[in-house]
Design an enzyme around this catalytic site. Structure first.
Site, PDB file in Angstrom:
ATOM      1  N   VAL A  47       4.970 -14.574  12.087  1.00 57.15           N
ATOM      2  CA  VAL A  47       4.799 -16.014  11.936  1.00 57.15           C
ATOM      3  C   VAL A  47       6.165 -16.680  12.083  1.00 57.15           C
ATOM      4  CG1 VAL A  47       4.206 -17.886  10.335  1.00 57.15           C
ATOM      5  CG2 VAL A  47       2.794 -15.824  10.419  1.00 57.15           C
ATOM      6  N   ASP A  48       6.239 -17.725  12.889  1.00 59.31           N
ATOM      7  CA  ASP A  48       7.481 -18.471  13.074  1.00 59.31           C
ATOM      8  C   ASP A  48       7.243 -19.949  12.785  1.00 59.31           C
ATOM      9  OD1 ASP A  48       8.871 -16.200  13.967  1.00 59.31           O
ATOM     10  OD2 ASP A  48       8.157 -16.504  16.015  1.00 59.31           O
ATOM     11  N   SER A  71       0.840  -1.206   0.000  1.00 58.35           N
ATOM     12  CA  SER A  71       0.000   0.000   0.000  1.00 58.35           C
ATOM     13  C   SER A  71       0.868   1.247   0.000  1.00 58.35           C
ATOM     14  CB  SER A  71      -0.933   0.062   1.227  1.00 58.35           C
ATOM     15  OG  SER A  71      -1.775  -1.050   1.275  1.00 58.35           O
ATOM     16  N   ASP A  75       7.271  -9.410  10.774  1.00 63.20           N
ATOM     17  CA  ASP A  75       7.282 -10.869  10.849  1.00 63.20           C
ATOM     18  C   ASP A  75       6.500 -11.306  12.080  1.00 63.20           C
ATOM     19  OD1 ASP A  75       7.799 -13.546  10.831  1.00 63.20           O
ATOM     20  OD2 ASP A  75       9.969 -13.374  10.715  1.00 63.20           O
TER      21      ASP A  75
END
Length: 797
Positions: A322-323, A248, A320
Site C-alpha cells: 500500500v502506498d 502467524s 508493503d
C-alpha cells in the site's frame, strides 16, 4: 385471584413451550435426510464428536453444494457479516455509528474490484463452477433452513449469495493484512510534527542484526489526521469482533529432523479472536478429490489444508503493498490534479449507504489513477493536502480464487508451486510439506523494485517518491526455500533475506518468535508430533529476558524498598516464561507499559500514542530503544529539564509497582499472570451487556503473551488488565508418519450457532493448550460418527 394466577401460569407455560420449540427449530440439522436443489447424486455427511463434517460425494460439484449448505447452517451470520464489509453495508446492520467505516471500505474499491473480476470470469472454468455449486448450497439453506437468531435481533432480511460476495470476503482479508494503513500516515504525522530526528531511533528499516528468514539461494544482504480515520476503522472492526489478520507461526520439519524420518508440519495463523472463530473445518472426499480443510466464511476452497499427500498453511508475509501519495491539486480548479506535467480531472464516485433506523446516506469521493482521495471520506478528516492511496489488491487482476482452487487440487510440490504465482495480495508466506519428504516456503505476492533512496513508510512527496508504474519481479525472484540444507523451513512474520539482490520493504515483526523457533528447531534432530505440540504452546521469550536485563542496568537503585529490590532480583533471574502462575511476567509488562507511556506520549499525545501502540513498529522498537540511552525520545518535552533514560526507567518502575499494589494487592507473591491475562471470545451482539453471557465465550485465564510462540497478544492499557485480542486461530500439527492421527484445535467450536452443542465445546481445551484428532479414515469416521446427514436430489431437479 386464583383464576388470574392460573391464567398467568398457563400463559407462561405456553410461552416456555413455544420458546422451547422455537429454539429447537434454530438448531443446525446434523442428522436425517434433506433434499438439495441441483444435487445429482446422494451426499453423506458424517459429523464427528466435535461437529466436524466429513463429506462424501460422487462428484465435486455435489460435495461442494453440500459444503455450502452445512457451512451456512453453522456460520450464516458470519458469512453475512464478512460479505458486508467490502460492500460498505455495516451501517445497515448496526446503524449510523458505522457510516465512516462503510465510506472507507467503499472508497477502497473492494466491491468495485470484485464486480469487475466476476464480470471477466469464464463461467465454464472448473473453479468457478465449484464456487457456484458452493453458493448454490448456501442459497438452498437460505430458502429452506431456519433463520439464525442474529437476523431476528438485527432485523435484516436474508438475501442470496453471489460470486462477488466471495471476492469481497477475500478483499477484506487482504485489507486486514495491510499494516501500511496504520503505519505510513502515522509516521508522516510524526515527521511533520516532531522532525525527522524522531524517526531515526524507530525500527523503520531492515535490521541486519536480527533473525532473518533464509532463502535456499543466498545473496549479499543490503544494508495527519488521515491516520486517525484509519485507526478508527480498525478500532471499529475490533469492537464488532470482526477477525483481523495479525501474524502467524509455521514450521515444517524435513525427515532429517524427525525421529520417524517423515515430514512434520505445524501452523498456527494469528487472527483477532471472535465468536464464531474464523475457520470452519470440513473434510471433503470424492473419487477425484480429498482435502481436510479450513475455510473462511463464504469461501469454498480451503486456505489451510492437508491430505495424505501434502499439507499447506500460511503466515502473513507483511510486505508493503500500500502506498500513500500527496497529490498536487490545481489551485485554480480543485477538480483537477497533476500527473507529470499536465492536469487530470478527478474521477468523481457516487455511493449510497443504507443506514439502520435512518435515511440513506449519499456521498461522493474523488479518485485518482492511483486510488481514492482519503480526505473527506470520513467527517473527521481535515487535511490541507489531498492524500491518495494505491493498493496492489485493487490495481491488478484478481486471481486469488484461481490460486486457492489450484493449490487445493495440487497433487505434488510442482503443481502446488505453480498455483502460487496467481496470489497478488495479500502477501502470504505459504508453508508446505509432503509425504515425499519435501519441505518448502514461498513468499507469495506481487513484489516490485524500490530504489534505496525511497522511504516506503512515509506518504510519498517530492524527493520521497515511488512511481505508480512499478517494475514487478517475476515470482521466481520472490523469497523462498525448498528443501534447504538446514532441513526445515519456518516463518514468524520476520524479515526475509533476499534472493534478488534486494530487500523487500514491509511491516515485519521483531525477532522474538523467530529467534525462539530457530533455537528450538536447531537443538534436536529427533522431533515427534508430541514435541511439536508442546512447542506450538511454548510461552518463553528470550528477547523479553534480554529487555529486562537492559532495564535493570538503567534503573537507579537508590531509595528502593527491600520489597522493590527483591522484585528486581526476581526479574533478574526470570527465564522469560508466561505460565499462569508466573509473577515476573506481571511486573515486566506493567513496567514496560509505563516505560513506553513515559517515553512516547509526551511527544505524541494520547491519540497518536494509541495508534503507535497498535502497530508492528512499536513491537520492533522496544528492544532497540532500551539499549539506546541517547535516543531523543527519552527526554520528557513537557518539563523544562532534560530527562535521561535512567530517570524515565526508574520513574516507570515506581509507577508500575504502585499500580500493581492498587490493583492486585500488596502481597507480591499473588501477582500471578493468570489474574491479569485473560481471553474472551466476543460476538458482535455480545456487546449488549444483557446478551454477553449468551453470545460471548469465556473469559478464560490463559498462558502466553505478546510475541512468544503461543502468541496471545494483548494491547497495553491504563487498567493493567491484559485482555487478549488476537492469537492462534487454530493450532495444527500434521505428521506424515502417522497422517490419520494428526491433531488440531479451534478456539471455541465448529458452529457459530449459539444453540448448537458445538458452539464452544473446544474452548476450554484450547485455553489449556490441548488438541483433538483430525479424522481421515473413512471406517473410523463412520464407526465413530455422532450423527449422519444425508442430502438427496430434490424432486425439483
Amino acid at each position: 385471584m386464583k383464576r388470574i394466577l392460573w391464567v398467568l401460569f398457563v400463559l407462561l407455560g405456553i410461552v416456555l413451550i413455544a420458546g422451547f420449540f422455537f429454539i429447537k427449530t434454530l438448531k443446525p440439522d446434523y442428522d436425517g435426510e434433506l433434499e438439495l436443489e441441483s444435487l445429482q447424486q446422494e451426499v453423506s455427511v458424517y459429523y464427528d464428536s466435535y461437529g466436524i463434517p466429513h463429506i462424501y460425494g460422487s462428484s465435486e460439484k455435489d460435495a461442494f453444494r453440500a459444503l455450502g449448505y452445512i457451512h451456512a447452517q453453522d456460520r450464516l451470520w458470519q458469512m453475512e457479516l464478512l460479505r458486508r464489509i467490502g460492500k460498505g453495508q455495516l451501517s445497515e446492520l448496526f446503524g449510523k455509528d458505522l457510516i465512516s467505516t462503510d465510506k472507507f471500505f467503499l472508497a477502497l474499491g473492494i466491491d468495485d474490484a470484485s464486480a469487475k473480476t466476476v464480470s471477466q470470469l469464464n463461467k465454464n472454468d472448473e473453479g468457478v463452477q465449484l464456487t457456484q455449486a458452493y453458493l448454490d448450497g448456501i442459497n438452498s439453506f437460505l430458502k429452506e433452513g431456519p433463520t439464525p437468531v442474529e437476523f431476528y435481533l438485527t432485523g435484516i432480511e436474508k438475501r442470496p449469495f453471489e460470486l462477488t460476495d466471495v471476492y469481497n470476503v477475500m478483499g477484506y482479508m487482504a485489507f486486514s493484512f495491510a499494516m501500511a494503513h496504520k503505519t505510513d500516515p502515522l509516521l508522516t504525522k510524526m515527521k511533520e510534527q516532531l522532525g525527522p530526528q524522531y524517526l531515526k531511533d524507530l525500527s523503520i528499516h531492515s535490521d541486519t542484526s536480527t533473525v532473518w528468514l533464509k532463502n535456499t539461494l543466498q545473496s549479499d544482504s543490503v544494508s495527519l489526521k488521515t491516520n486517525e480515520v484509519i485507526a478508527g476503522i480498525f478500532k471499529t472492526l475490533e469492537a464488532l469482533n470482526i477477525p483481523q489478520f495479525e501474524g502467524s507461526n509455521s514450521w515444517v520439519l524435513g525427515p532429517e529432523k524427525t525421529k520417524n524420518k517423515k515430514v512434520i508440519f505445524a501452523n498456527d495463523p494469528h487472527i483477532g479472536f471472535s465468536q464464531p472463530s474464523v475457520w470452519y473445518e470440513a473434510h471433503v472426499v470424492t473419487p477425484q478429490y480429498e482435502k481436510y480443510g479450513y475455510h473462511l466464511a463464504g469461501v469454498p476452497f480451503p486456505i489451510l489444508g492437508h491430505d495424505r499427500n501434502l499439507a499447506y498453511g500460511m503466515t502473513m508475509f507483511e510486505n508493503d503493498d500500500v502506498d500513500f501519495y500527496y497529490e498536487d491539486e490545481n489551485p485554480e480548479d480543485k477538480s483537477r490534479y497533476r500527473v507529470n506535467d499536465s492536469w487530470r480531472s478527478y474521477e468523481m464516485v457516487d455511493k449510497i449507504i443504507k443506514v439502520k433506523d435512518s435515511t440513506d446516506i449519499e456521498f461522493t469521493f474523488k479518485k485518482t489513477h492511483r486510488g481514492p482521495i482519503l480526505n473527506g471520506i470520513a467527517d473527521q478528516v481535515d487535511m490541507k493536502r489531498p492524500v491518495s492511496m494505491w493498493w496492489v489488491y485493487t490495481q491488478h487482476d484478481n486471481q486469488v480464487m484461481k490460486a486457492l482452487y489450484e493449490l487445493s487440487h495440487a497433487n505434488d510440490i510442482d503443481q502446488f508451486r505453480a498455483s502460487l504465482k496467481y496470489i497478488h495480495a495479500p502477501g502470504l508466506n505459504i508453508m508446505y510439506g509432503d509425504a515425499k519428504d519435501n519441505v518448502a516456503w514461498w513468499a507469495s505476492a506481487h513484489l516490485y523494485q524500490i530504489p534505496d533512496s525511497v522511504n516506503t513508510k512515509l506518504i510519498y512527496d517530492g524527493t520521497n517518491y515511488l512511481d505508480d508504474q512499478k517494475k514487478y519481479l517475476d515470482f521466481s525472484q520472490n523469497p523462498h526455500a525448498e528443501n534447504p540444507d538446514w532441513h526445515y523451513v519456518y516463518s514468524a512474520n520476520n524479515q526475509p533475506d533476499s534472493i534478488a539482490g534486494m530487500l523487500y520493504p514491509g511491516y515485519y515483526l521483531p525477532e522474538n518468535r523467530a529467534r525462539r523457533i530457530v533455537d528450538l528447531l536447531d537443538a534436536k534432530d529427533d522431533w515427534v508430533m508430541s514435541d511439536v505440540q508442546k512447542m506450538i504452546n511454548d510461552v518463553n521469550s528470550p528477547v523479553d529476558v534480554a529487555t529486562v536485563k537492559s532495564l535493570l542496568k538503567l534503573i537507579d537503585m537508590e531509595g528502593l524498598s527491600e520489597s522493590d529490590l527483591g522484585t528486581l532480583d526476581d526479574l533478574g533471574a526470570w527465564q522469560g516464561g508466561y505460565e499462569l502462575d508466573d509473577l515476573e511476567a506481571t511486573v515486566f509488562h506493567r513496567w514496560m507499559f509505563y516505560v513506553l507511556n513515559d517515553v512516547f506520549k509526551d511527544e505524541l499525545g494520547q491519540g497518536l500514542f494509541d495508534e503507535f501502540m497498535s502497530t508492528h513498529l512499536i513491537k520492533r522498537s522496544i528492544a532497540p530503544l532500551v539499549n539506546n540511552e541517547n535516543s531523543v525520545w527519552w527526554n520528557d518535552v513537557a518539563t523544562e529539564k532534560e530527562e535521561t533514560a535512567k530517570e524515565i526507567v526508574t520513574q516507570a518502575f515506581h509507577q508500575a509497582i504502585s499500580d500493581l499494589e492498587k490493583s492486585l494487592g500488596s502481597d507480591r507473591e499473588k501477582w500471578f499472570w493468570q489474574r491479569v491475562h485473560t481471553l474472551e471470545h466476543g460476538h458482535p451482539i455480545g456487546q449488549v451487556e444483557m446478551l454477553r453471557s449468551f453470545f460471548n465465550v469465556g473469559p478464560f485465564e490463559v498462558e502466553g503473551s505478546r510475541e512468544v510462540i503461543n502468541n496471545m497478544y494483548f494491547p497495553y492499557g491504563e487498567d493493567g488488565n491484559y485482555k487478549v485480542s488476537s492469537g492462534p486461530s487454530t493450532r495444527r500439527v500434521i505428521d506424515f508418519s502417522d497422517i490419520e492421527n494428526s491433531m488440531s484445535i479451534l478456539p471455541t467450536g465448529q458452529s457459530g450457532n449459539p444453540f448448537s452443542e458445538h458452539y464452544k465445546d473446544q474452548a476450554q481445551m484450547y485455553a489449556e493448550g490441548k488438541f483433538r484428532k483430525m479424522m481421515m479414515n473413512k471406517k473410523e469416521i463412520q464407526d465413530q460418527a455422532e450423527s449422519v446427514l444425508k442430502f438427496l436430489p430434490s424432486n425439483k431437479n
